[in-house]
Scaffold this motif. Structure first.
Motif, short mmCIF file in Angstrom:
data_model
loop_
_atom_site.label_atom_id
_atom_site.label_comp_id
_atom_site.label_asym_id
_atom_site.label_seq_id
_atom_site.Cartn_x
_atom_site.Cartn_y
_atom_site.Cartn_z
N PRO A 178 15.49 33.94 -7.23
CA PRO A 178 15.58 34.79 -8.43
C PRO A 178 16.93 34.61 -9.11
CG PRO A 178 15.78 36.12 -6.43
CD PRO A 178 15.48 34.72 -5.99
N SER A 179 16.91 34.36 -10.40
CA SER A 179 18.16 34.08 -11.11
C SER A 179 18.44 35.17 -12.15
CB SER A 179 18.02 32.72 -11.81
OG SER A 179 18.74 32.73 -13.02
N PRO A 180 19.64 35.75 -12.10
CA PRO A 180 19.95 36.79 -13.09
C PRO A 180 19.92 36.24 -14.52
CG PRO A 180 21.91 36.23 -11.76
CD PRO A 180 20.73 35.52 -11.16
N PHE A 218 16.29 36.42 -15.34
CA PHE A 218 15.79 37.80 -15.31
C PHE A 218 16.17 38.58 -16.56
CE2 PHE A 218 16.18 42.33 -13.95
CZ PHE A 218 14.84 42.56 -13.70
#
Lengths: 378, 204
Positions: free
Chosen positions: B110-112, B115
């Protein structure tokens, strides 16, 4: 043309881990109960805190409203929240449904056999629209974490403009691995239940909830508030970080006071956003100070419900109205010692207080902010 | 219905074509959206490194706004231009990409940076930042373009004195299918701001 008529909120309800109607929620809140619980495992995440509605209890309650089993968890929450309001207030040819949500049925993406379009927000809105027999097209407000407050502004504005006679505003978001992992990737999740404005705060706790209100220009005879001012102004600063000067929130508050034409010293209570991230809470304290409302009694309800995203603004309005009607302000749960650099009057305990003017604010990703002023009518 | 407000300029981006006030500014063949929008940004003279970090929806909305605002922003003063945007698919295109990054526990990234674009109003934030628009803003979702609602909400903001001008936009992006229709509403101009004109310009 904008008609110079007063717009009221005269009915409200919510569905949360603390209860499936307003009465149950208020009882739990007054006792200081929180929906936030330790979750050993959630998908690929472990050892987190979140405020989650139990599926079994929800399904049981939903059966009292409908025995169709084609609805998602979020749809059930929204329908349960709106159902008692529809029973009391008739849907007419000129009624509109306004849905506030950030991610809607996003968890449907987990099931790769379903068409992706099932997760469209408009599809969700149409399902609720059809269930309750609305004759107009629904409006979806998806403006990050201010959506729930903005949806109330949109209702007020469009009724004043003559586009609709009345509005049923609903707001909902559910916990999903999508959102949990996203906040986690931002390192924005609290390791303990969130503690808004406290010196120990270190991030958000997420939650799920649905809320609903009825908004119209008919003068109500029972408990009600008038919406006397509102603003929704961007920081123009950063897409994922709050402005250090609180510019957008400050301007939103000023815009609401300008509409209402009341002096700041009349304000009795602020229900703030208070996510418990370092920067958000600091930004809010700065904005309240700039608006000279920093001595007004204030709380964040995130310690009871977590951050329920697109539901939070409306949920917190609904609970704020209960404070107005019951003349009781709630302690800002999780707060012990101030951790913001400008002192604000955070409620450490429940307090009996007559409230005439109430301010609700919210801020979110994309630099958005909102403020609405309410005046108690009955 | 008479109106005191006008559509002073408008921009459309679809089918590898960029149009400004009805005139074609750029037309390309057989390219995908990322390539097209990069060329479109050059055509209008955009120099803004942040543009290349945006997701496709933000690029689309940002460029549609930029084509109009570059000639309508007063750099010396605050610009009171509200932003009212809407689309059909919210941020679903980026949502699907983000979901792919978390659906496999063996390959869980998961990549900010991804996101943050899983909210449709981020594109409005991007436009606000570029032009320092500390103004009213909102993002709506409908199953298709709603000239009625867009016109009502913009008119409310103008007539109530909440703003002096409104930049409205329909900015739909999902899996390489896209359409942007962005228009500026203010006192001056020749096209009356009403739902018929909005619908006509959208369809053209």
């Amino acid at each position: 043309m904008i008609a110079n008529k007063t717009i009221y909120i005269s009915d409200a309800n919510c569905v949360t881990p603390l209860g499936f109607d307003l009465e149950a929620n208020w009882k739990a809140l007054v006792k200081g109960q929180s929906g936030i619980q330790f979750q050993e495992k959630y998908g690929n995440l472990s050892s987190i805190y979140a405020s989650i509605i139990e599926d079994e209890k929800l399904n049981e309650s939903f059966l009292k409203v409908s025995n169709e089993n084609t609805f998602t968890k979020l749809e059930k929450m929204l329908i349960l929240a709106l159902h008692p309001i529809i029973n009391k207030n008739k849907v007419t040819e000129k009624s509109v449904l306004i849905l506030s949500t950030t991610k809607g049925n996003i968890s449907l993406l987990e099931n790769q056999e379903l068409p992706i379009e099932e997760a469209q927000l408009a599809t969700l809105a149409k399902k609720i629209n059809t269930f309750f027999g609305f004759k107009t097209e629904p409006i979806v407000v998806s403006n990050a974490c201010v959506s729930g407050v903005l949806a109330v502004s949109v209702a007020k504005r469009m009724i004043q403009f003559g586009a609709y006679e009345n509005a049923f505003v609903i707001a909902g978001d559910e916990i999903s691995e999508f959102v949990l992992s996203g906040f986690n990737s931002f390192q924005a999740m609290s390791s303990l239940p969130c503690a808004p404005y406290d010196e120990s705060r270190n991030g958000v706790t997420l939650g799920e909830a649905a809320a609903a209100v009825y908004i119209s220009s008919e003068k109500p005879t029972e408990n009600a508030v008038a919406i006397i001012g509102d603003g929704a102004i961007n920081d123009a600063n950063h897409i994922s970080g709050p402005s250090r000067t609180g510019e957008g929130l400050f301007k939103s508050i000023e815009s609401a006071f300008k509409d209402a034409n009341i002096s700041k010293d009349k304000l009795d209570y602020i229900s703030a956003h208070g996510t418990a991230t370092l920067y958000n809470d600091e930004m809010e304290a700065t904005a309240f100070s700039r608006s000279h409302i920093d001595t007004v009694a204030i709380n964040s309800l995130k310690g009871y419900y977590g951050h329920t995203l697109g539901a939070s603004g409306l949920l917190e309005i609904v609970i704020g109205l209960q404070s107005v009607y019951n003349e009781e302000l709630l302690a800002s749960k999780g707060f012990k010692n101030s951790g913001v650099s400008i002192p604000i009057a955070i409620l450490k305990e429940n307090r009996k207080k007559e409230i005439k003017y109430f301010l609700k604010t919210a801020s979110g990703f994309g630099g958005c902010n909102t403020a609405i002023l309410f005046e108690k009518i009955n | 219905m008479t109106t005191n407000y006008h559509i002073s300029s408008y921009c459309k981006i679809e089918n590898n074509t960029l149009q400004l006030n009805g005139a074609t500014v750029l037309e390309m063949n057989d390219v995908l959206f990322p390539e097209f929008i990069k060329n479109a940004s050059k055509t209008i003279g955009l120099e803004y490194p942040k543009f290349f970090k945006m997701d496709n929806l933000s690029k689309l909305a940002f460029l549609g706004a930029e084509a109009i605002l570059k000639d309508n922003i007063d750099l010396e003063n605050e610009n009171d231009i509200a932003l009212v945007f809407a689309n059909k698919s919210s941020s679903l295109d980026t949502d699907v990409k983000y979901q792919d990054s978390i659906s496999d526990s063996e390959n869980y990234f998961p990549s900010p940076a991804v996101f943050v674009y899983t909210l449709p109003n981020i594109c409005v934030g991007e436009i606000s930042i570029k032009h320092q628009l500390k103004t009213e803003n909102a993002f709506f979702v409908f199953d298709d373009f709603k000239p009625d609602f867009m016109s009502n909400y913009a008119s409310y903001l103008l007539e109530s004195g909440k703003t002096q001008k409104v930049l409205c936009g329909w900015v739909e992006y999902y899996k390489n299918e896209y359409k942007a229709f962005v228009y500026l509403v203010e006192k001056s101009g020749t096209i009356a701001h009403d739902k018929q004109n909005i619908q006509t310009l959208y369809n053209q």
